[in-house]
Design an enzyme around this catalytic site. Structure first.
Site, mmCIF file in Angstrom:
data_model
loop_
_atom_site.group_PDB
_atom_site.id
_atom_site.type_symbol
_atom_site.label_atom_id
_atom_site.label_comp_id
_atom_site.label_asym_id
_atom_site.label_seq_id
_atom_site.Cartn_x
_atom_site.Cartn_y
_atom_site.Cartn_z
ATOM 1 N N MET A 258 0.805 -1.220 0.000
ATOM 2 C CA MET A 258 0.000 0.000 0.000
ATOM 3 C C MET A 258 0.838 1.271 0.000
ATOM 4 O O MET A 258 0.282 2.374 -0.007
ATOM 5 C CB MET A 258 -0.901 0.009 1.246
ATOM 6 N N ARG A 259 2.168 1.126 -0.004
ATOM 7 C CA ARG A 259 2.991 2.325 0.074
ATOM 8 C C ARG A 259 2.787 3.235 -1.140
ATOM 9 O O ARG A 259 2.764 4.458 -1.018
ATOM 10 C CB ARG A 259 4.470 1.952 0.212
ATOM 11 N N ALA A 260 2.623 2.658 -2.313
ATOM 12 C CA ALA A 260 2.439 3.472 -3.510
ATOM 13 C C ALA A 260 1.180 4.323 -3.401
ATOM 14 O O ALA A 260 1.176 5.502 -3.787
ATOM 15 C CB ALA A 260 2.374 2.580 -4.748
ATOM 16 N N ALA A 347 2.796 -0.194 6.782
ATOM 17 C CA ALA A 347 3.340 -0.161 5.425
ATOM 18 C C ALA A 347 4.633 0.595 5.354
ATOM 19 O O ALA A 347 5.416 0.413 4.448
ATOM 20 C CB ALA A 347 2.329 0.476 4.476
#
Length: 649
Positions: A258-260, A347
């Site tokens: 989910m970092r993006a 994340a």
């Protein structure tokens, strides 16, 4: 999508507004200055493209820092490649401990960079564990230190910028993902642009102060706009529609985790604030995607990062359709929202690259396997599609070295497991060794009770044992006998597997091919394993097998590298069926060449590629004369054989 520019102006003090081109790079730096929680910028580019110049120029644009001592300019802190973890995060203040008997913490470079710029040149050459520390601090905005009996935490909000030349080796994919934004910089081929760069450079050298004065108003305007954007950032609205667009974009590009999504949301919010807008629009999401997604496409170590305009246009069109859909009736009531201060989350705050499911260093990772195809046995044929790839068994150099940190052979290093104390300084603190050394002197120092009396002479450094990266020299037999019965397809698949293993273990590699009338060094020693893969896939096959020349060329290469980098030990990996041909007594000459390699104490492993009903066993004979290891091609997989090949010292 590359930034076009040219020239290099390394001196600090060069005006930010005077740099020609680099629109994406400048924008990415500005957005991180507006919102440090984005997670920093990775600048990839060839040498001489002013990467360092634009980063140094950014520091002068940041708002002044208010602290207990008053107002001061934001700092630019440069992190050297050879820095230790103690220097980066801080450590116990030994001088205060020994002088006053008090436990105290000495802050490191991360504390010095607070509310400024932390610049890491050649970040791809920095130790991986230090890269993790930097990226964790950039994401969390704080540094937590638990070591040597000290528990300490301090804020560390900074703009993290790393620059690198891909020719010197790539960052691993999971470390690429930890950088918020990434930009590729290339030199412009436009004549007018190059003339402009040279003219400005010469004007700067003639009179730096007068040159800077020409652009002072422009720099002040940019600085004021950054400050204004920071003030309204918390009030920028990120609607459900645009958040859905962001989520759809990330899903369409199949990025991990989910970092993006978080980075896109923060970058889009920062871009809206930079424009002076009160809410995020589609154009903000588009800009964020151009900066935050390309380097996250690299899921495999040998994948090329990047997104072309058509791919992004198609994804934006699909995301627009998703954005128009109604959201779920029960949305998350506590999203990160409008791009405010970074919120610690799983994340970003607790994830480690070593435990990432997609990490190429984990034992369970399996590369994608292309289908083998015939390569042909004729002369001057292409190597063809490589055969099946696999996780290669560990081939390591015997003994204990002192080379660059890596993951292949045992070494004495500044990191790793502490094995014993030493009187040498600069090797970290061996606490138990220091206490024992002091204990032996307590009677002489007149201590009968109370605290232990410590003196600087009691300090003991720690000799640590870790792993080093090596120089892996591949000698690949590409002769006609190897090409027969599609054998070379399996061999190239094996070499790609070994190259992947070298990439993961942080080795340098060189490739020598043997075919026709001579051996050829198709790739000199390099840390860019990607280049080795490209050269291997374009390899020609067929003809005779001058194996002796291949051995001698490998020997010369290793001896030259010993002079250039004496601490990096080499491992020669020869993939051959042993059937040397061409000239008078080719097998005898190859045996003599192998003996020379053995006499120079060069570690080696022969991978026997011979197959069929009739086998001559020449590869095993060469392995014995090299004084190294021997493994059959079919046993090179770690799944089939787990024993470690150790060459004779």
């Amino acid at each position: 999508m590359a930034v076009q520019q040219g020239g290099s102006v390394p001196e600090p003090g060069y005006p930010f507004s005077a740099i020609v081109g680099q629109d994406q790079l400048r924008l990415s730096l500005i957005l991180c200055a507006v919102h440090p929680g984005i997670g920093g910028v990775l600048v990839r580019g060839e040498k001489g493209t002013a990467k360092s110049t634009v980063v140094r120029a950014l520091a002068t644009l940041l708002p002044a820092v208010e602290d207990e001592d008053g107002s001061r300019p934001a700092k630019l802190v440069e992190l050297p490649v050879g820095a230790t973890e103690d220097r980066v995060v801080g450590s116990i203040d030994l001088e205060k401990v020994l002088r006053d008997g008090e436990r105290a913490f000495q802050p490191g470079l991360l504390a010095a960079a607070h509310r400024g710029v932390l610049y890491v040149d050649e970040v791809n050459l920095l130790h991986d564990h230090l890269v993790d520390v930097l990226l964790d601090a950039a994401a969390m905005g704080r540094v937590h230190v638990e070591r040597d009996g000290v528990s300490h935490s301090h804020p560390a909000q900074f703009v993290l910028v790393g620059t690198m030349n891909p020719e010197e080796g790539e960052l691993r994919p999971q470390l690429l993902d930890r950088f918020g934004l990434a930009v590729d910089v290339t030199a412009s081929r436009d004549v007018d642009v190059r003339m402009n760069v040279v003219r400005r450079r010469m004007n700067y050298e003639r009179d730096p102060d007068a040159f800077a004065a020409q652009f002072r108003d422009d720099d002040i305007a940019v600085a004021e706009q950054i400050l204004a954007a920071r003030k309204i950032l918390d009030d920028v609205e990120l609607s459900d529609k645009e958040l859905r667009r962001i989520a759809a974009l990330c899903a369409s590009f199949d990025v991990d985790g989910m970092r993006a999504d978080l980075v896109l949301a923060r970058t889009a919010s920062a871009h809206a604030a930079w424009r002076g807008a009160s809410e995020v629009a589609e154009e903000d999401v588009r800009v964020a995607a151009e900066l935050a997604l390309p380097h996250r496409r690299r899921r495999d170590p040998f994948d090329e990062p990047g997104i072309d305009d058509k791919q992004l246009d198609d994804a934006m069109r699909d995301a627009a359709e998703q954005a128009e859909q109604q959201p779920d009736p029960d949305p998350d009531p506590t999203p990160d929202g409008d791009g405010g201060a970074p919120v610690p989350d799983s994340a970003e705050g607790t994830e480690r690259s070593e435990s990432s499911p997609s990490s190429p260093d984990t034992e369970t990772s399996e590369p994608r396997t292309p289908e083998p195809q015939p390569s042909g046995a004729g002369k001057n044929k292409q190597a063809g599609t490589p055969g099946a790839q696999f996780k290669a068994r560990l081939l390591e150099v015997p003994g204990v070295g002192e080379g660059a940190p890596g993951r292949r052979s045992r070494s004495r290093s500044t990191h790793g497991r502490s094995v014993r104390p030493t009187v040498e300084r600069g090797k970290g603190l061996h606490l138990i060794g220091t206490l024992f050394a002091a204990a032996e002197q307590q009677v002489v120092r007149g201590r009968t009770s109370g605290r232990l009396k410590l003196e600087p002479a009691d300090l003991r450094g720690a000799i640590k044992e870790g792993r080093e990266g090596n120089l892996i020299v591949f000698v690949v037999d590409a002769s006609g006998s190897m090409a027969a019965r599609d054998r070379l397809s399996a061999v190239t698949g094996a070499v790609l597997s070994l190259l992947r293993d070298a990439y993961q273990r942080r080795d340098k590699v060189a490739v020598i091919t043997v075919r026709g009338k001579e051996a050829e060094t198709v790739l000199p020693p390099t840390s860019s394993v990607d280049v080795a893969v490209t050269r291997l896939r374009n390899m020609k096959t067929g003809g005779r097998s001058p194996l002796a020349q291949g051995f001698l060329k490998a020997r010369d290469l290793v001896l030259r590298e010993r002079v250039r980098d004496p601490l990096r030990r080499a491992l020669l990996v020869a993939l051959t069926d042993g059937r040397a041909t061409g000239g008078t007594d080719p097998v005898g000459r190859a045996r003599i060449a192998a003996g020379r390699i053995a006499s120079d104490k060069i570690a080696s492993v022969v991978v026997d590629c011979e197959s069929g009903m009739v086998r001559l066993g020449l590869a095993a004979d060469f392995a014995a004369r090299l004084g190294g290891g021997y493994v059959a091609l079919e046993d090179l997989s770690a799944e089939q054989v787990t024993a470690v090949v150790r060459a004779a010292a």
